[in-house]
Write a protein that holds these residues in place. Structure first.
Motif, PDB file in Angstrom:
ATOM      1  N   ASP A 523       0.864  -1.187   0.000  1.00 50.71           N
ATOM      2  CA  ASP A 523       0.000   0.000   0.000  1.00 50.71           C
ATOM      3  C   ASP A 523       0.890   1.223   0.000  1.00 50.71           C
ATOM      4  O   ASP A 523       1.618   1.481   0.966  1.00 50.71           O
ATOM      5  CB  ASP A 523      -0.913  -0.014   1.232  1.00 50.71           C
ATOM      6  N   GLU A 524       0.851   1.995  -1.073  1.00 52.07           N
ATOM      7  CA  GLU A 524       1.732   3.155  -1.178  1.00 52.07           C
ATOM      8  C   GLU A 524       1.377   4.238  -0.173  1.00 52.07           C
ATOM      9  O   GLU A 524       2.204   5.066   0.185  1.00 52.07           O
ATOM     10  CB  GLU A 524       1.653   3.723  -2.602  1.00 52.07           C
ATOM     11  N   ASP A 525       0.113   4.281   0.292  1.00 50.64           N
ATOM     12  CA  ASP A 525      -0.291   5.315   1.238  1.00 50.64           C
ATOM     13  C   ASP A 525       0.160   4.996   2.653  1.00 50.64           C
ATOM     14  O   ASP A 525       0.136   5.869   3.523  1.00 50.64           O
ATOM     15  CB  ASP A 525      -1.817   5.477   1.205  1.00 50.64           C
ATOM     16  N   ASP A 526       0.554   3.746   2.898  1.00 53.03           N
ATOM     17  CA  ASP A 526       0.963   3.351   4.242  1.00 53.03           C
ATOM     18  C   ASP A 526       2.485   3.282   4.265  1.00 53.03           C
ATOM     19  O   ASP A 526       3.103   2.477   3.561  1.00 53.03           O
ATOM     20  CB  ASP A 526       0.368   1.984   4.593  1.00 53.03           C
ATOM     21  N   HIS A 527       3.112   4.148   5.041  1.00 52.63           N
ATOM     22  CA  HIS A 527       4.569   4.225   5.068  1.00 52.63           C
ATOM     23  C   HIS A 527       5.171   3.472   6.248  1.00 52.63           C
ATOM     24  O   HIS A 527       6.317   3.685   6.611  1.00 52.63           O
ATOM     25  CB  HIS A 527       5.020   5.691   5.125  1.00 52.63           C
ATOM     26  N   GLY A 528       4.399   2.584   6.862  1.00 54.46           N
ATOM     27  CA  GLY A 528       4.949   1.782   7.948  1.00 54.46           C
ATOM     28  C   GLY A 528       4.922   2.514   9.271  1.00 54.46           C
ATOM     29  O   GLY A 528       4.490   3.666   9.388  1.00 54.46           O
ATOM     30  N   GLY A 529       5.412   1.850  10.313  1.00 57.37           N
ATOM     31  CA  GLY A 529       5.418   2.431  11.641  1.00 57.37           C
ATOM     32  C   GLY A 529       6.675   3.239  11.906  1.00 57.37           C
ATOM     33  O   GLY A 529       7.617   3.262  11.114  1.00 57.37           O
ATOM     34  N   LEU A 530       6.653   3.947  13.035  1.00 62.06           N
ATOM     35  CA  LEU A 530       7.790   4.764  13.417  1.00 62.06           C
ATOM     36  C   LEU A 530       8.877   3.902  14.058  1.00 62.06           C
ATOM     37  O   LEU A 530       8.602   2.900  14.712  1.00 62.06           O
ATOM     38  CB  LEU A 530       7.337   5.836  14.406  1.00 62.06           C
ATOM     39  N   LEU A 531      10.126   4.303  13.843  1.00 59.19           N
ATOM     40  CA  LEU A 531      11.243   3.611  14.462  1.00 59.19           C
ATOM     41  C   LEU A 531      11.290   3.960  15.938  1.00 59.19           C
ATOM     42  O   LEU A 531      11.117   5.126  16.323  1.00 59.19           O
ATOM     43  CB  LEU A 531      12.564   4.004  13.790  1.00 59.19           C
ATOM     44  N   GLU A 532      11.522   2.970  16.775  1.00 56.08           N
ATOM     45  CA  GLU A 532      11.616   3.184  18.214  1.00 56.08           C
ATOM     46  C   GLU A 532      12.925   2.625  18.733  1.00 56.08           C
ATOM     47  O   GLU A 532      13.460   1.644  18.197  1.00 56.08           O
ATOM     48  CB  GLU A 532      10.442   2.493  18.928  1.00 56.08           C
ATOM     49  N   GLU A 533      13.433   3.257  19.782  1.00 52.51           N
ATOM     50  CA  GLU A 533      14.682   2.793  20.381  1.00 52.51           C
ATOM     51  C   GLU A 533      14.422   1.503  21.150  1.00 52.51           C
ATOM     52  O   GLU A 533      13.496   1.409  21.952  1.00 52.51           O
ATOM     53  CB  GLU A 533      15.247   3.854  21.329  1.00 52.51           C
ATOM     54  N   GLY A 534      15.256   0.486  20.898  1.00 52.37           N
ATOM     55  CA  GLY A 534      15.096  -0.803  21.544  1.00 52.37           C
ATOM     56  C   GLY A 534      15.912  -0.913  22.817  1.00 52.37           C
ATOM     57  O   GLY A 534      16.359   0.093  23.391  1.00 52.37           O
ATOM     58  N   SER A 535      16.099  -2.117  23.285  1.00 54.91           N
ATOM     59  CA  SER A 535      16.824  -2.366  24.526  1.00 54.91           C
ATOM     60  C   SER A 535      18.312  -2.167  24.313  1.00 54.91           C
ATOM     61  O   SER A 535      18.862  -2.460  23.257  1.00 54.91           O
ATOM     62  CB  SER A 535      16.561  -3.795  25.009  1.00 54.91           C
ATOM     63  N   SER A 543      18.328  -1.835  29.433  1.00 61.24           N
ATOM     64  CA  SER A 543      17.686  -0.541  29.673  1.00 61.24           C
ATOM     65  C   SER A 543      16.818  -0.205  28.475  1.00 61.24           C
ATOM     66  O   SER A 543      17.215  -0.404  27.324  1.00 61.24           O
ATOM     67  CB  SER A 543      18.745   0.552  29.866  1.00 61.24           C
ATOM     68  N   LEU A 544      15.631   0.297  28.753  1.00 59.15           N
ATOM     69  CA  LEU A 544      14.710   0.731  27.706  1.00 59.15           C
ATOM     70  C   LEU A 544      14.701   2.252  27.687  1.00 59.15           C
ATOM     71  O   LEU A 544      14.028   2.901  28.483  1.00 59.15           O
ATOM     72  CB  LEU A 544      13.296   0.196  27.954  1.00 59.15           C
ATOM     73  N   GLY A 545      15.489   2.809  26.746  1.00 59.64           N
ATOM     74  CA  GLY A 545      15.571   4.261  26.682  1.00 59.64           C
ATOM     75  C   GLY A 545      16.144   4.831  27.963  1.00 59.64           C
ATOM     76  O   GLY A 545      17.231   4.466  28.411  1.00 59.64           O
ATOM     77  N   ASP A 546      15.402   5.781  28.611  1.00 60.00           N
ATOM     78  CA  ASP A 546      15.845   6.390  29.862  1.00 60.00           C
ATOM     79  C   ASP A 546      15.274   5.695  31.081  1.00 60.00           C
ATOM     80  O   ASP A 546      15.439   6.163  32.210  1.00 60.00           O
ATOM     81  CB  ASP A 546      15.428   7.871  29.889  1.00 60.00           C
ATOM     82  N   SER A 547      14.576   4.595  30.902  1.00 58.38           N
ATOM     83  CA  SER A 547      13.953   3.920  32.037  1.00 58.38           C
ATOM     84  C   SER A 547      14.978   3.117  32.804  1.00 58.38           C
ATOM     85  O   SER A 547      16.140   2.979  32.413  1.00 58.38           O
ATOM     86  CB  SER A 547      12.823   3.010  31.547  1.00 58.38           C
ATOM     87  N   ALA A 548      14.523   2.543  33.926  1.00 51.69           N
ATOM     88  CA  ALA A 548      15.422   1.756  34.767  1.00 51.69           C
ATOM     89  C   ALA A 548      15.716   0.427  34.102  1.00 51.69           C
ATOM     90  O   ALA A 548      15.084   0.010  33.141  1.00 51.69           O
ATOM     91  CB  ALA A 548      14.777   1.536  36.145  1.00 51.69           C
TER      92      ALA A 548
END
Length: 550
Positions: A523-535, A543-548
């Motif tokens: 689907d050309e209108d769907d550009h996928g999800g956003l990138l997120e920082e992993g473990s 550590s998950l991002g700035d969490s404990a």
């Protein structure tokens, strides 16, 4: 009395425990002096061989149980391999040139002889510790390998190897007493064999038995021939000329042999008696040899073979990259599976364990290509059974043609030789008595197949069975393969290069997870999800991002 706890008890080990644990994984079992190290690991013989062959980069391969001695062996070898002094070099306090002490005074020294020898300790072998690890040795650009401990003695493919069997002590009187209890008849024919660390005692034991009145004792010595009637051992002259005569001989083996050797010999000799050398057995009865029988194990292996008769997809596990001619065996196994109309996939996974091979649930059975010792794997903990190339030949036979003689072979070179002899015999018979070609349809000539365990009809045992041809202009021609991927109406891949793919079919039918799906490809209108920082971090605490930490 009920004890009141102020805090709940600790029922698990902290995650950071493994980072702080100092316990030795392989504790030292034998505390040896330098003199004992020199004798057990044959330091002088190793030094002489390295100098004679003029190796400059040598890899020292130790099994896990000998790593505690590896550093001392390295030091003794390095001390003895120091570059010798030139003839007019410094002298000792007695005025003798230092090179004469090393026994090199009569040798013509070159610049290469004066170069230092680089030694490298190899641990955690790529495959079994009984095999020479040429892959790890090539990573350090080694000229040769010194292999310590038990060895399968399979011929290597690329690098020269020196085997040091690490000599072990043996109580001769106890072994002789055990032999006399096992074989009271002095005229009985017995072959004395031993595990490689005890091989140096075989000749002296045979001589002692001869002096005690035994007249038909043969002391087997080590040879590099896994396809011999007794793998890697010499045999009497009568057996060499007529291998079937081995059935009239008995075996007295020192130390526990590998299971593959027991299976090979059980169907070939009259009986096998094993003299144990482990401390527990010696404490219980130091003068007893135990008779070994593998009848139950052989029956289990045959049951395993019959259960795989209807497998349509096979996995070929490469368990060695060092044994000579292993690639020829891989091609032979692939051809055997293809001739049976079944599909095979090739896997290289290093050391085999249940977790690795369980990832490929579309595989119905596995066949291992390895040395004659490591090919036999107890697969009761595995998701699918694992067999040897010899057993594969039996599994691919039809139920009416599968004959179990009780004989078992582990060395794949003997399997290939037997297959060549069988093909030559079939060709000779067909030449003498020609057989008319079958012009009937493939489906009509195919007999139904049933699973012997359940008694149910199996519909797809030959997914790669190709039709005999398509009638085109009066000619019977085979379908022409294409370079395109074949898709069903819903877009799922079912064949590659014109050949059916059982793995692709299994992916669409049975697998619940098929990998990450990129939506914007559809689907050309769907550009996928956003990138997120992993473990991030280490296994002791992510550590998950700035969490404990978790």
């Amino acid at each position: 009395m009920v004890e009141h706890l102020s805090a709940p008890p600790v029922l698990s080990t902290p995650a950071s425990h493994i980072l702080n644990d100092t316990e030795d994984v392989h504790p030292v079992t034998d505390v040896l002096s330098d003199e004992q190290i020199c004798v057990r690991y044959e330091i002088q013989r190793t030094i002489a061989e390295i100098r004679q062959q003029r190796w400059r980069r040598v890899a020292l391969q130790f099994p896990d149980e000998m790593l505690s001695h590896s550093a001392r062996v390295y030091q003794l070898l390095a001390r003895g391999l120091k570059p010798p002094d030139v003839p007019n070099g410094p002298k000792t306090s007695e005025g003798v040139p230092a090179n004469e002490i090393n026994g090199l005074a009569d040798l013509s020294l070159t610049d290469k002889d004066l170069e230092p020898v680089k030694l490298t300790i190899l641990a955690d072998t790529s495959y079994g510790s009984c095999c020479v690890d040429e892959i790890a040795a090539e990573h350090v650009d080694a000229d040769a390998i010194i292999h310590y401990g038990r060895a399968c003695l399979s011929p290597t493919a690329r690098l020269p190897a020196l085997h040091i069997f690490t000599r072990r002590d043996l109580d001769h009187e106890a072994a002789l007493s055990a032999f006399q209890k096992a074989f009271p008849d002095h005229a009985i024919r017995v072959i004395i064999t031993a595990d490689v660390p005890y091989e140096s005692h075989v000749a002296s034991l045979a001589a002692s038995l001869g002096s005690r009145g035994y007249t038909a004792i043969f002391a087997a010595s080590i040879q590099h021939d896994p396809s011999s009637s007794i793998p890697n051992r010499t045999v009497p002259a009568s057996v060499a000329s007529d291998p079937s005569s081995l059935s009239s001989w008995h075996i007295f083996h020192i130390s526990d042999p590998p299971t593959s050797l027991l299976l090979t010999l059980t169907s070939s000799v009259a009986s096998i008696f094993v003299y144990p050398t482990n401390r527990e057995a010696m404490v219980s009865d130091s003068s007893a040899a135990l008779q070994r029988s593998t009848g139950l194990l052989l029956r289990r292996r045959y049951a395993l073979i019959t259960s795989l008769a209807t497998v349509s997809v096979w996995g070929i596990l490469i368990n060695t990259l060092s044994v000579k001619n292993y690639l020829s065996m891989v091609e032979y196994v692939k051809q055997q599976i293809a001739n049976a109309g079944k599909k095979s996939y090739l896997f290289v996974v290093g050391k085999i364990n249940a977790a690795k091979v369980a990832n490929f649930s579309e595989i119905g059975g596995w066949v291992v290509i390895g040395c004659w010792e490591s090919s036999l794997i107890d697969s009761k903990d595995f998701y699918k059974p694992i067999i040897t190339p010899f057993e594969l030949d039996l599994a691919l036979q039809p139920d009416t043609g599968r004959i179990w003689t009780g004989r078992w072979r582990a060395d794949f070179s003997s399997v290939m030789q037997a297959a060549e002899d069988n093909e030559a015999m079939i060709e000779a018979v067909e030449t003498e008595h020609p057989v008319e070609a079958n012009t009937g349809s493939e489906d009509e000539s195919e007999p139904p197949e049933f699973d012997l365990r359940t008694g149910r009809y199996v519909a797809r045992t030959r997914p790669m069975g190709q039709p005999k041809g398509v009638l085109t202009n009066g000619n019977d021609t085979a379908p022409t393969p294409t370079q395109a991927l074949t898709k069903r109406s819903n877009g799922e891949v079912v064949s590659v290069n014109g050949i059916a793919s059982p793995a692709a079919d299994f992916l669409t039918r049975n697998r619940t997870w098929r990998g990450l799906e990129i939506k914007y490809d559809r689907d050309e209108d769907d550009h996928g999800g956003l990138l997120e920082e992993g473990s991030t971090g280490i296994a002791a605490g992510y550590s998950l991002g700035d969490s404990a930490k978790i």
